[in-house]
Scaffold this motif. Structure first.
Motif, PDB file in Angstrom:
ATOM      1  N   GLY A 210      -5.694   7.199  -5.496  1.00 18.92           N
ATOM      2  CA  GLY A 210      -5.396   7.469  -4.092  1.00 18.92           C
ATOM      3  C   GLY A 210      -6.046   6.494  -3.133  1.00 18.92           C
ATOM      4  N   PHE A 211      -7.182   5.977  -3.528  1.00 14.78           N
ATOM      5  CA  PHE A 211      -7.946   5.106  -2.644  1.00 14.78           C
ATOM      6  C   PHE A 211      -7.181   3.826  -2.310  1.00 14.78           C
ATOM      7  CE2 PHE A 211     -10.926   1.499  -2.346  1.00 14.78           C
ATOM      8  CZ  PHE A 211     -11.587   1.846  -1.193  1.00 14.78           C
ATOM      9  N   ILE A 212      -6.604   3.225  -3.338  1.00 18.21           N
ATOM     10  CA  ILE A 212      -6.006   1.902  -3.156  1.00 18.21           C
ATOM     11  C   ILE A 212      -4.897   1.955  -2.106  1.00 18.21           C
ATOM     12  CG2 ILE A 212      -4.795   0.044  -4.337  1.00 18.21           C
ATOM     13  CD1 ILE A 212      -7.565   0.294  -5.369  1.00 18.21           C
ATOM     14  N   GLY A 213      -3.976   2.898  -2.298  1.00 21.57           N
ATOM     15  CA  GLY A 213      -2.864   2.990  -1.364  1.00 21.57           C
ATOM     16  C   GLY A 213      -3.349   3.241   0.048  1.00 21.57           C
TER      17      GLY A 213
ATOM     18  N   GLY B  25       0.827  -1.199   0.000  1.00 20.18           N
ATOM     19  CA  GLY B  25       0.000   0.000   0.000  1.00 20.18           C
ATOM     20  C   GLY B  25       0.860   1.248   0.000  1.00 20.18           C
ATOM     21  N   ALA B  26       1.930   1.210   0.786  1.00 20.03           N
ATOM     22  CA  ALA B  26       2.810   2.371   0.843  1.00 20.03           C
ATOM     23  C   ALA B  26       3.452   2.631  -0.512  1.00 20.03           C
ATOM     24  CB  ALA B  26       3.883   2.151   1.905  1.00 20.03           C
ATOM     25  N   MET B  27       3.925   1.560  -1.140  1.00 20.15           N
ATOM     26  CA  MET B  27       4.551   1.730  -2.453  1.00 20.15           C
ATOM     27  C   MET B  27       3.519   2.207  -3.469  1.00 20.15           C
ATOM     28  SD  MET B  27       7.724   1.295  -2.464  1.00 20.15           S
ATOM     29  CE  MET B  27       7.902   1.290  -4.231  1.00 20.15           C
ATOM     30  N   PHE B  28       2.326   1.654  -3.367  1.00 21.03           N
ATOM     31  CA  PHE B  28       1.279   2.082  -4.294  1.00 21.03           C
ATOM     32  C   PHE B  28       0.957   3.547  -4.058  1.00 21.03           C
ATOM     33  CE2 PHE B  28      -2.646   2.406  -6.475  1.00 21.03           C
ATOM     34  CZ  PHE B  28      -2.636   1.398  -7.414  1.00 21.03           C
ATOM     35  N   GLN B  29       0.927   3.897  -2.805  1.00 21.21           N
ATOM     36  CA  GLN B  29       0.631   5.284  -2.458  1.00 21.21           C
ATOM     37  C   GLN B  29       1.691   6.223  -3.025  1.00 21.21           C
ATOM     38  OE1 GLN B  29      -1.866   6.690  -1.193  1.00 21.21           O
ATOM     39  NE2 GLN B  29      -1.303   8.506  -0.035  1.00 21.21           N
ATOM     40  N   MET B  30       2.934   5.754  -3.061  1.00 23.27           N
ATOM     41  CA  MET B  30       3.997   6.606  -3.618  1.00 23.27           C
ATOM     42  C   MET B  30       3.699   6.931  -5.079  1.00 23.27           C
ATOM     43  SD  MET B  30       7.499   6.279  -1.851  1.00 23.27           S
ATOM     44  CE  MET B  30       8.371   4.848  -2.316  1.00 23.27           C
ATOM     45  N   ILE B  31       3.349   5.892  -5.833  1.00 21.94           N
ATOM     46  CA  ILE B  31       3.057   6.126  -7.250  1.00 21.94           C
ATOM     47  C   ILE B  31       1.779   6.968  -7.383  1.00 21.94           C
ATOM     48  CG2 ILE B  31       2.596   5.032  -9.458  1.00 21.94           C
ATOM     49  CD1 ILE B  31       5.346   4.426  -8.430  1.00 21.94           C
ATOM     50  N   ALA B  32       0.775   6.577  -6.601  1.00 27.42           N
ATOM     51  CA  ALA B  32      -0.504   7.279  -6.705  1.00 27.42           C
ATOM     52  C   ALA B  32      -0.341   8.741  -6.337  1.00 27.42           C
ATOM     53  CB  ALA B  32      -1.527   6.625  -5.780  1.00 27.42           C
ATOM     54  N   HIS B  33       0.419   8.976  -5.295  1.00 22.58           N
ATOM     55  CA  HIS B  33       0.633  10.358  -4.896  1.00 22.58           C
ATOM     56  C   HIS B  33       1.465  11.085  -5.936  1.00 22.58           C
ATOM     57  CE1 HIS B  33       2.742  13.565  -2.583  1.00 22.58           C
ATOM     58  NE2 HIS B  33       1.509  13.824  -2.270  1.00 22.58           N
TER      59      HIS B  33
ATOM     60  N   PHE C 294     -10.064  14.652  -6.437  1.00 22.70           N
ATOM     61  CA  PHE C 294     -10.717  13.494  -5.828  1.00 22.70           C
ATOM     62  C   PHE C 294      -9.763  12.307  -5.751  1.00 22.70           C
ATOM     63  CE2 PHE C 294     -15.206  15.112  -6.729  1.00 22.70           C
ATOM     64  CZ  PHE C 294     -15.335  15.523  -5.425  1.00 22.70           C
ATOM     65  N   ALA C 295      -8.836  12.235  -6.706  1.00 22.64           N
ATOM     66  CA  ALA C 295      -7.822  11.185  -6.599  1.00 22.64           C
ATOM     67  C   ALA C 295      -7.018  11.404  -5.327  1.00 22.64           C
ATOM     68  CB  ALA C 295      -6.920  11.189  -7.823  1.00 22.64           C
ATOM     69  N   GLY C 296      -6.737  12.666  -5.022  1.00 23.42           N
ATOM     70  CA  GLY C 296      -6.026  12.958  -3.788  1.00 23.42           C
ATOM     71  C   GLY C 296      -6.861  12.667  -2.559  1.00 23.42           C
ATOM     72  N   LEU C 297      -8.150  12.875  -2.698  1.00 24.00           N
ATOM     73  CA  LEU C 297      -9.051  12.643  -1.573  1.00 24.00           C
ATOM     74  C   LEU C 297      -9.185  11.157  -1.258  1.00 24.00           C
ATOM     75  CD1 LEU C 297     -12.426  14.450  -1.135  1.00 24.00           C
ATOM     76  CD2 LEU C 297     -12.446  12.013  -1.176  1.00 24.00           C
ATOM     77  N   GLY C 298      -8.772  10.330  -2.196  1.00 17.12           N
ATOM     78  CA  GLY C 298      -8.861   8.901  -1.953  1.00 17.12           C
ATOM     79  C   GLY C 298     -10.223   8.352  -2.295  1.00 17.12           C
TER      80      GLY C 298
END
Lengths: 800, 604
Positions: free
Chosen positions: B477-480, B414-422, B467-471
């Protein structure tokens, strides 16, 4: 047709068609005819297609393959059942009506995975039982009506110049903007997709995904008039309040996830053909006769939680595991999980204490209120409680019941004083949802779900009628209406049907009544059944009866103020007219449903009974609260309870209608005088129990203060520490500069320089220019060198 | 010397921008436009090179589903110190490399409004790209450090010269903060270097470290024998040192090889010696590295450089800063901190998670209070990057849970995904702020409004990205976020509850900002006449970002396929390490080690 393969496909098609419509409208909506009128037709086409698929799934696949139980009393499906992915339907269980019921027939599977971590899986999948199919039909039929109705209601948005009379620009004019017809339908389509997603979801995580998506659709639709500040604020409020519920839901999900390790509802086979158990089987294993029994993972996790507590001993004390008679292992965690998931439902279904967003949500166009904020989305919370039902412990159910009870009472009281026609209906929705929650909490699963379905039809109808009225008189305020039944008879009498349905009109103790009669009486019967075994919770028995009285009163108040009597605003009255056929058509259809959907010949009740969650038929007892008993739903059908409950329900409703008639129809009492004589109470209700103000002071302001503190802390503490240390650094370097550089370093250099200078001056003295003197220096130098080398060689360099 | 040689391909990838920068520097004076076009072409070419890895089966590719390092090569650089030119990619670094190349293209595209010293800007920009790519690919600690520093200077100038009114303050603040971080990192690097010893690793471990190259399906021991007899400088030094039979007399063979250091950290006691104040070498190394990396992340309380840097930096540099530079901190944590210093990470796990949660909460609160649009987005970065620190740190594979690594895997992925997503969403958010800033030249949140009516397309895209930032589910953003949050309970339910509460605050500040900027009846600020619809150039930057946000949000497997095997392998290794560690501790201390006590307490 084989339901195992056809049901998922049919329902998936019904689910995805609105998504396709949404995508098309997003990309090309602008170009679909003038102001995107084609988008409206596309959207209607999509939802009607969904409805057709859903109805095929119901009448073509589900019903032919699943027989209703023969009679109500000799229960427990002996339905033939072919090809469920994993089915625990065990016909032997049907012999003994007091043993607990096994899993209902269901079909479950995964479409694809969002992430897999060892044994943990987050997937997008389906879980289809009779409740799913029923919900699909209900949602798609109501949505179709609303879509068609909206074609007429939103026609203002087709104009090149739409004048928004609620927005005044700084220039003092009303806002003129282009119509946004297509955008409305784009959001409606997205909403339908998301709503179907919740209903078809095969696991809690997928529910959460679509839970958020319906939230955002609701946000867009409430804030459809983006220029209105009140609309965008209401949209924000709706979303944020829902997120508060979702916060609780996340906690519940985490508790489940960490202890059980799965979110799937049903059992399904993996690629290897092994059965992976879902939540329902894990929490209600066959070995314990489908009684709730926390699995080992949950017991271990609870132990870990209390052990991880810094005050481990206190934690042990809090876990009354010491008492050998009570088995509380894992029960606390189960309770947390249940209440957590329920928090999400509290937010979505606008239950106390998160009910504040729904009345504000009426800022959206009326079709939205009818579809999203009464019939479907807000019912999703109730649906989830129903879906997740096997996992709620009796204590969690009690919490649900109390929340429902408080909600139904508070909302009903507020509805008494509201004059905005949509807000009355909104509070009525909140109150009715409270009924459903109450019913579910007391063990009345079928009653609650039944009310969910009947309510969806009559509340959708009521909202569409109110929309028709608003369309005619251009105001929401009932004090400007009156006498409209002559101008718009179809609206008036369909709305009367809705009012009669919501108060549960019917012939007491008979089988004749409007749809609400069946479901509401079932709820009250369940409440009385619960009250008879749990005398300490008597309030749960009386609240729904009191609620029935208030409901009848405010609904007929609404109808009388709007349609009966004399017009209170002749100008508006004169301009009023019956709505076009595209709007009245759906009203008539929904009115027919509101009358008949509950009739026993349509078997909605039996259909739901097919979906009764595993292990919820027999009475259950609390483990944490040992004197709590959740009665079996069938106990509520015994005459000893059914007759008095039915009479009580009928009498209170009748009393409510009479009181409303006395005040608003026959005008025997003057409402304004009543207002005066009960002024403090009236003010309290008029201000909605001051919830908004309370929350503002309790939560919103403190949050903003904390956030400003954080920003202040950054600028004034962290940064000033930095700046101070930078300044200290600079000062230090200045001191070093003064003390060291200028004295020692520069001193050395300067000394060296002046020394060299002096040496040079001195050496200049030898530069005599006398050749003889130079030769002498060379000789002396050479000799000195020679001597030095000889000495060094003799004494310091070892001879080899 | 063909392109199918990883040595050539990876070097080309990393150094092409730098070479192009050199060429630009010596080129005769051109029109500003041409500099931008050349730079854009170079970034696009680099991006195409990274796309080349997706051609599976081609001579050079990056295979999905493989955990180990791919396209690995090492060449001696400074043999006397064991410094190598050593690069490779695995599932952790590869997505970041692609993201870097991708965002560089978009950021260069977003640089068109820059008119000041364009030549210098382009040169620095390209240098920056080399530094960024190098950091993610370097596996030699020294090389890593060099790239880390290479990246620092261009950034300093890009903020300091092309920034807003307080650019000098922001630039120096950024520079000093980062410099402190890199100095601490340098100390840690040297500590690890002087305690390392390659001779303590066995054949398999040397092979895993990429020192001994094993043919596919080959035997590590055999290859090791062969390697010892080869004439590689390192092999020769290895042979020379191991000639000394007496282990107490034997010299150490130091190394900067990150993979070898990981092996030493997990399989030897080389870093366990006491360094200072009763704490081991690895404890100090972890702490120093951790501080160095979380400055970059940035985590509270070391984050105050970020809002200033973002507010002052020009839009494309903000995109790079938020999209990539912040990721280096997270990358450092997962690549260096945990695997090299597992024992220290184990001891400090709660501290790390706490820092993550603190950043999430604090960043969200601070974002809520901001009046400056860009500052708000900057604080949202602090909050969102908190998920990364938290997700990497949820060390739930402990005795209590039967060393079950699954939840930790979920958190780390999740953290790694969040890095890309962010990387996608924050770059998008900064770009969206930049678009409106270019028109009206202010960022005061209270002085916008009504943009939806004037720039409908722009507003729609912006709302999507926000909204991507909002998760929001369906967006990246949601997945991470959900992976991380769901994984935390198993580690600590208190932290889990706090981290879940952040969803409310996030919704609060993002929706409030959207309301103030895009909704409403009319625009309230200055330069209203300058508001024109979004241009094609801007569209071509915003649309890919939103599309990616949707793709990763709907089908995260597309990314996880590449990323997850490597992350999982690392977590598995650390879980195994934890179990061995606990067993050793119990064996050496029958009463139960300190770590094991909690576990014992409840078992009784």
């Amino acid at each position: 047709m084989d339901p195992d393969t056809t049901l998922p496909v049919l329902l998936m098609a019904a689910w995805l068609v609105p998504l396709a419509s949404f995508v098309l409208i997003v990309l090309f909506g602008k170009y679909m005819g003038p102001r995107g009128i084609g988008a409206g037709y596309l959207s209607v086409l999509a939802i009607v297609t969904s409805a057709i698929f859903s109805l095929i799934a119901m009448f073509g696949v589900w019903l032919p393959n699943h027989d209703f139980p023969a009679a109500h009393e000799s229960e427990h499906s002996s339905s033939t059942h072919d090809g469920a992915v994993v089915s625990a339907t065990d016909e032997s269980h049907s012999k003994d009506s007091h043993s607990n019921n096994p899993h209902p027939d269901y079909y479950t599977g995964d479409w694809y995975s969002l992430g897999e971590f060892g044994t943990l899986k987050l997937t997008i999948g389906y879980y289809i039982d009779s409740l799913t199919v029923a919900m699909f039909c209900m949602v798609s039929v109501i949505a179709s009506c609303v879509h068609i109705y909206a074609l007429g209601y939103m026609h203002d948005e087709l104009h090149e110049q739409f004048v928004d009379h609620e927005v005044t620009l700084s220039s003092g004019e009303h806002l003129h903007r282009k119509g946004r017809f297509y955008r409305f339908f784009q959001y409606l389509s997205l909403f339908c997709f998301s709503m179907f997603g919740i209903v078809i979801a095969g696991n809690v995580a997928m529910v959460f995904v679509f839970w958020e998506l319906v939230g955002i659709c609701s946000y867009f639709l409430i804030g459809f008039y983006i220029e209105r500040h009140s609309a965008s604020t209401a949209a924000n409020k709706a979303f944020i309040v829902n997120r508060i519920g979702d916060f609780g839901m996340l906690i519940g999900m985490m508790a489940l996830w960490s202890s059980v390790g799965t979110f799937a509802f049903g059992d399904m086979k993996n690629e290897k053909g092994e059965v992976e158990q879902g939540l329902f089987s894990l929490l209600r294993p066959e070995e314990s006769e489908y009684q709730l029994a926390p699995p080992a993972g949950m017991i271990a996790e609870q132990k870990r939680m209390f052990a991880g507590d810094p005050n481990a001993s206190a934690g042990d004390a809090a876990t009354p595991a010491i008492d050998p008679k009570r088995n509380t292992q894992g029960q606390w965690l189960l309770f947390i999980a249940g209440v957590g998931i329920f928090c999400g439902c509290v937010g979505k279904s606008a239950q106390f204490p998160l009910h504040v967003w729904l009345p504000d949500a009426m800022e959206g166009p009326t079709p939205v209120s009818a579809l999203v904020h009464s019939a479907t989305m807000v019912a999703a919370g109730v649906y989830l409680v129903g879906r997740f039902y096997p996992c709620f412990s009796p204590e969690a159910l009690l919490v649900i019941a109390y929340v429902g009870c408080i909600t139904l009472f508070i909302a009903a009281t507020i509805a008494i004083t509201a004059t905005d026609i949509k807000r009355v209906l909104a509070y009525s929705t909140v109150s009715q949802l409270g009924y459903m929650m109450l019913s579910l909490g007391l063990g009345g699963w079928v009653a609650g779900m039944f009310h969910l379905i009947t309510h969806a039809f009559f509340k959708g109808l009521l909202f569409l009628c109110s929309g028709s009225v608003i369309h005619a008189v251009h105001t929401n305020d009932m004090t400007f209406m009156g006498g409209l039944r002559k101008k718009m008879p179809i609206t008036a009498y369909t709305m009367l049907v809705g009012c009669l349905a919501i108060i549960g009109a019917g012939f007491p103790l008979s089988v004749y009544g409007l749809s609400g009669y069946y479901s509401k009486d079932a709820i009250i019967e369940q409440a009385w059944s619960f009250g008879s075994v749990n005398p300490q919770h008597a309030i749960l028995k009386w609240a729904p009866v009191a609620g029935a009285f208030i409901t009848a009163f405010y609904m007929f108040r609404l109808w009388y103020m709007t349609f009966a009597g004399q017009p209170s605003d002749p100008h508006r009255y004169d301009h009023a007219h019956e709505s076009p056929r595209v709007m009245t058509g759906p009203l008539i259809v929904l009115a027919a449903f509101a009358i008949g959907i509950g009739w026993p010949i349509f078997h909605v009740n039996d259909l739901l009974e097919q979906g009764r969650p595993v292990g919820t038929l027999s009475a259950t007892h609390g483990e944490l609260l040992t004197n709590l008993t959740i009665p079996s739903e069938h106990d509520s059908h015994v005459p000893l309870i059914k007759i008095p409950a039915g009479i009580a329900a009928f009498c209170t409703a009748l009393a409510g209608v009479l009181l409303a008639s006395i005040i608003y129809l026959w005008r025997l009492l003057n409402p304004d005088e009543l207002k005066e004589s009960f002024k403090p109470l009236y003010g309290f209700l008029w201000n909605k129990w001051y919830f908004d103000e309370l929350y503002n002071y309790l939560f919103v302001k403190p949050t903003l203060i904390v956030s400003h503190c954080a920003a202040w802390f950054d600028r004034n503490i962290i940064d000033s520490i930095l700046h101070t240390s930078a300044a200290i650094c600079k000062a230090c370097s200045k001191v070093v500069d003064a003390l060291f550089d200028q004295t020692v370093v520069d001193g050395t250099v300067n000394t060296l320089a002046s020394g060299t200078w002096g040496l040079g001056l001195w050496l200049r003295k030898i530069q005599t220019g006398s050749l003889r003197q130079y030769v002498m220096f060379i000789v002396i130098g050479t000799v000195a060198l020679f001597v030095t080398i000889s000495i060094v060689q003799a004494y310091f360099i070892p001879t080899s | 010397m063909t392109l199918s040689d990883p040595k050539v391909y990876l070097s080309l990838l990393v150094f092409l921008p730098a070479v192009a920068a050199l060429v630009l520097a010596v080129l005769p004076r051109l029109a500003d436009e041409s500099y931008k076009l050349i730079s854009l072409a170079v970034t696009i070419f680099v991006f195409i090179l990274t796309l080349g890895f997706f051609r599976s089966g081609a001579p050079i590719d990056f295979e999905a589903g493989v955990a180990e390092m791919q396209n690995l090569f090492n060449v001696d650089w400074i043999p006397s110190f064991g410094i190598q030119y050593f690069m490779a990619m695995d599932g952790i670094s590869f997505p970041l490399v692609v993201l870097t190349a991708f965002l560089s293209v978009l950021a260069m595209g977003a640089s068109w409004p820059i008119t000041k010293h364009v030549k210098g800007y382009c040169i620095l920009f390209l240098l920056l790209e080399t530094g960024m790519l190098g950091v993610f690919m370097a596996l030699d600690f020294f090389l890593f450090y060099v790239f880390w520093e290479v990246m620092l200077l261009p950034m300093y100038f890009l903020i300091g010269v092309w920034g807003g009114p307080r650019r000098e303050y922001a630039a120096i603040k950024f520079f000093l903060y980062t410099l402190v971080g890199s100095v601490l990192m340098l100390i840690a690097i040297l500590m690890l270097y002087f305690n390392s010893d390659l001779t303590r690793l066995d054949a398999q471990q040397l092979a895993d470290a990429g020192i001994v190259s094993v043919e596919k399906g080959g035997d590590a021991a055999q290859s090791f024998e062969k390697w010892k007899e080869s004439d590689l400088p390192l092999a020769q030094r290895y042979a020379e040192i191991t000639k000394e039979a007496d282990l107490t007399q034997r010299k150490q063979l130091h190394t900067f090889n990150i993979l070898a250091l990981q092996q030493m950290g997990q399989h030897t006691d080389l870093f366990d010696g006491e360094a200072l104040w009763g704490k081991s070498t690895q404890w100090w190394a972890f702490l120093l590295l951790f501080i160095g990396f979380v400055i970059k992340v940035p985590s509270v309380p070391l984050h105050t450089w970020l809002p200033d840097a973002h507010v002052e930096a020009p839009t494309p540099i903000s995109m790079i800063l938020a999209g990539i530079l912040l990721k280096m901190g997270g990358y450092g944590l997962i690549r260096i901190c945990y695997p090299i210093c597992p024992n220290a990470g184990y001891q400090m796990a709660y501290f790390v998670c706490f820092v993550g949660v603190l950043s999430m909460v604090y960043g969200a609160f601070a974002a809520l209070a901001q009046k400056d649009f860009k500052r708000m987005v900057a604080y949202s970065s602090v909050s969102h990057m908190g998920y990364v620190v938290l997700g990497l740190g949820v060390w739930s594979a402990v005795a209590d849970t039967g060393y079950n690594p699954d939840y930790w895997k979920m958190g780390a992925n999740g953290a790694m995904f969040q890095m890309i997503a962010h990387g996608i969403s924050s770059a998008g958010m900064f770009f969206m702020v930049g678009v409106i800033y270019d028109r009206v030249h202010h960022r005061d949140l209270d002085k916008f409004g009504g943009l939806f009516a004037k720039m409908p397309l722009y507003s729609g895209l912006a709302v999507g990205i926000f909204f991507a930032g909002l998760g929001l589910p369906g967006l990246c953003g949601f997945i991470g976020e959900v992976f991380v949050v769901l994984s935390v309970w198993k580690y600590s339910y208190a932290l889990a509850i706090i981290s879940a509460a952040v969803v409310i605050l996030t919704a609060g500040y993002i929706l409030w900002a959207i309301q103030r900027v895009y909704l409403g009846a009319e625009y309230k600020g200055p330069h209203g006449e300058a508001i024109t619809p979004i241009t094609m150039r801007e569209l071509s930057i915003a649309v890919p970002l939103l599309v990616l946000a949707i793709v990763f949000g709907v089908y995260p497997t597309a990314l996880l396929n590449y990323m997850q095997p490597s992350v999982d392998m690392q977590i598995d290794r650390l879980a195994v390490w934890t179990e061995e560690h606990d067993n050793r501790a119990t064996a050496s201390n029958p009463l139960g080690s300190q770590d094991g006590q909690v576990a014992d307490a409840w078992q009784r």
